[in-house]
Design an enzyme around this catalytic site. Structure first.
Site, mmCIF file in Angstrom:
data_model
loop_
_atom_site.group_PDB
_atom_site.id
_atom_site.type_symbol
_atom_site.label_atom_id
_atom_site.label_comp_id
_atom_site.label_asym_id
_atom_site.label_seq_id
_atom_site.Cartn_x
_atom_site.Cartn_y
_atom_site.Cartn_z
ATOM 1 N N TRP A 44 0.880 -1.167 0.000
ATOM 2 C CA TRP A 44 0.000 0.000 0.000
ATOM 3 C C TRP A 44 0.917 1.217 0.000
ATOM 4 O O TRP A 44 1.609 1.466 0.983
ATOM 5 C CB TRP A 44 -0.879 0.050 1.245
ATOM 6 C CG TRP A 44 -1.924 -0.989 1.365
ATOM 7 C CD1 TRP A 44 -3.224 -0.900 0.946
ATOM 8 C CD2 TRP A 44 -1.810 -2.287 1.983
ATOM 9 N NE1 TRP A 44 -3.906 -2.045 1.258
ATOM 10 C CE2 TRP A 44 -3.067 -2.920 1.899
ATOM 11 C CE3 TRP A 44 -0.763 -2.976 2.595
ATOM 12 C CZ2 TRP A 44 -3.306 -4.191 2.391
ATOM 13 C CZ3 TRP A 44 -0.984 -4.250 3.086
ATOM 14 C CH2 TRP A 44 -2.246 -4.840 2.983
ATOM 15 N N TYR A 45 0.943 1.977 -1.090
ATOM 16 C CA TYR A 45 1.712 3.219 -1.144
ATOM 17 C C TYR A 45 0.781 4.349 -0.728
ATOM 18 O O TYR A 45 -0.305 4.497 -1.273
ATOM 19 C CB TYR A 45 2.278 3.447 -2.547
ATOM 20 C CG TYR A 45 3.477 2.574 -2.810
ATOM 21 C CD1 TYR A 45 4.759 3.033 -2.507
ATOM 22 C CD2 TYR A 45 3.331 1.297 -3.326
ATOM 23 C CE1 TYR A 45 5.870 2.225 -2.731
ATOM 24 C CE2 TYR A 45 4.431 0.488 -3.549
ATOM 25 C CZ TYR A 45 5.701 0.963 -3.258
ATOM 26 O OH TYR A 45 6.785 0.165 -3.462
ATOM 27 N N LEU A 46 1.242 5.136 0.243
ATOM 28 C CA LEU A 46 0.396 6.157 0.856
ATOM 29 C C LEU A 46 0.988 7.542 0.697
ATOM 30 O O LEU A 46 2.212 7.707 0.703
ATOM 31 C CB LEU A 46 0.228 5.846 2.347
ATOM 32 C CG LEU A 46 -0.395 4.488 2.671
ATOM 33 C CD1 LEU A 46 -0.009 4.038 4.063
ATOM 34 C CD2 LEU A 46 -1.903 4.569 2.537
ATOM 35 N N ILE A 106 -2.355 5.476 -2.844
ATOM 36 C CA ILE A 106 -2.201 5.868 -4.241
ATOM 37 C C ILE A 106 -1.981 4.675 -5.152
ATOM 38 O O ILE A 106 -2.131 4.774 -6.358
ATOM 39 C CB ILE A 106 -1.055 6.891 -4.417
ATOM 40 C CG1 ILE A 106 0.261 6.343 -3.871
ATOM 41 C CG2 ILE A 106 -1.421 8.203 -3.760
ATOM 42 C CD1 ILE A 106 1.461 7.207 -4.188
ATOM 43 N N LEU A 107 -1.643 3.540 -4.573
ATOM 44 C CA LEU A 107 -1.444 2.335 -5.372
ATOM 45 C C LEU A 107 -1.569 1.128 -4.468
ATOM 46 O O LEU A 107 -0.943 1.070 -3.421
ATOM 47 C CB LEU A 107 -0.064 2.345 -6.038
ATOM 48 C CG LEU A 107 0.275 1.142 -6.903
ATOM 49 C CD1 LEU A 107 -0.666 1.042 -8.099
ATOM 50 C CD2 LEU A 107 1.717 1.228 -7.384
#
Length: 194
Positions: A44-46, A106-107
């Site tokens: 999880w890119y935050l 974001i991804l």
């Protein structure tokens, strides 16, 4: 919890091997211990919409690995080789806490090549990734550092951005890519969008 971090060294394999068991056997003969041979990762890119990171090359990621049970909070950058990680207890709860603080994902997608019938340069892993994101492959962009990855990306009809190793940068094989850069720090919005 896992004994993963008690060793001194770790090797992550990024190459397709024709006979992986032969390679593992050779490592074990040399005294290496195999931790997990097929470990799927969910990242999880935050980011926070109102508080950008100090540099565009910095990223914040929560990673969950199965079946090892390792969960990490990872900060990469600002230098390309700079990466810090800390073990966390619960990846999903950590993501939830960041969302409470105003961060958004974001991804997030999970695609593993470990159990696929075909490895790169076959496009299967890229086609599966596009399907997981519910995006047509022609609307996807791939960042790759390998020839086989670039070929797989183009075979999937995706935009290809390559970041080859310095010693391979001038190799003519990279001509298949849409964009070639020396470092991810050079990546621009126009290169991503074409």
């Amino acid at each position: 919890m896992s004994e993963h971090f008690q060793g001194k060294f770790e090797a992550e394999l990024k190459y397709h091997l024709k006979r992986p068991q032969d390679f593992i056997d050779a490592l074990q003969l040399a005294g290496a211990t195999l931790f997990i041979s097929k470990n799927d990762e969910t990242d999880w890119y935050l980011e926070h919409p109102n508080t950008p990171f100090p540099a565009p090359s910095i990223s914040l990621c929560v990673r969950k690995m199965v079946p090892s049970g390792i969960n990490l909070l990872i900060v990469k950058g600002p230098e390309q080789a700079q990466c810090e990680a800390v073990k966390i207890e619960d990846a999903e709860k950590t993501v939830s806490m960041f969302k409470t603080l105003g961060y958004h994902c974001i991804l997030n997608a999970v695609v593993s090549a470990a159990d696929l019938a075909h490895s790169k340069p076959h496009p299967e892993v890229y086609l599966n990734a596009a399907k997981a994101l519910n995006v047509a492959p022609i609307n996807c962009v791939s960042l790759e550092d390998s020839r086989n990855g670039m070929i797989a990306c183009k075979a999937a009809r995706m935009r290809s951005i390559v970041v080859p190793a310095a010693e391979q940068f001038n190799d003519k094989c990279w001509g298949l890519a849409d964009v070639k850069i020396a470092s991810l720090n050079e990546l621009t919005k126009s290169q991503l969008l074409g």
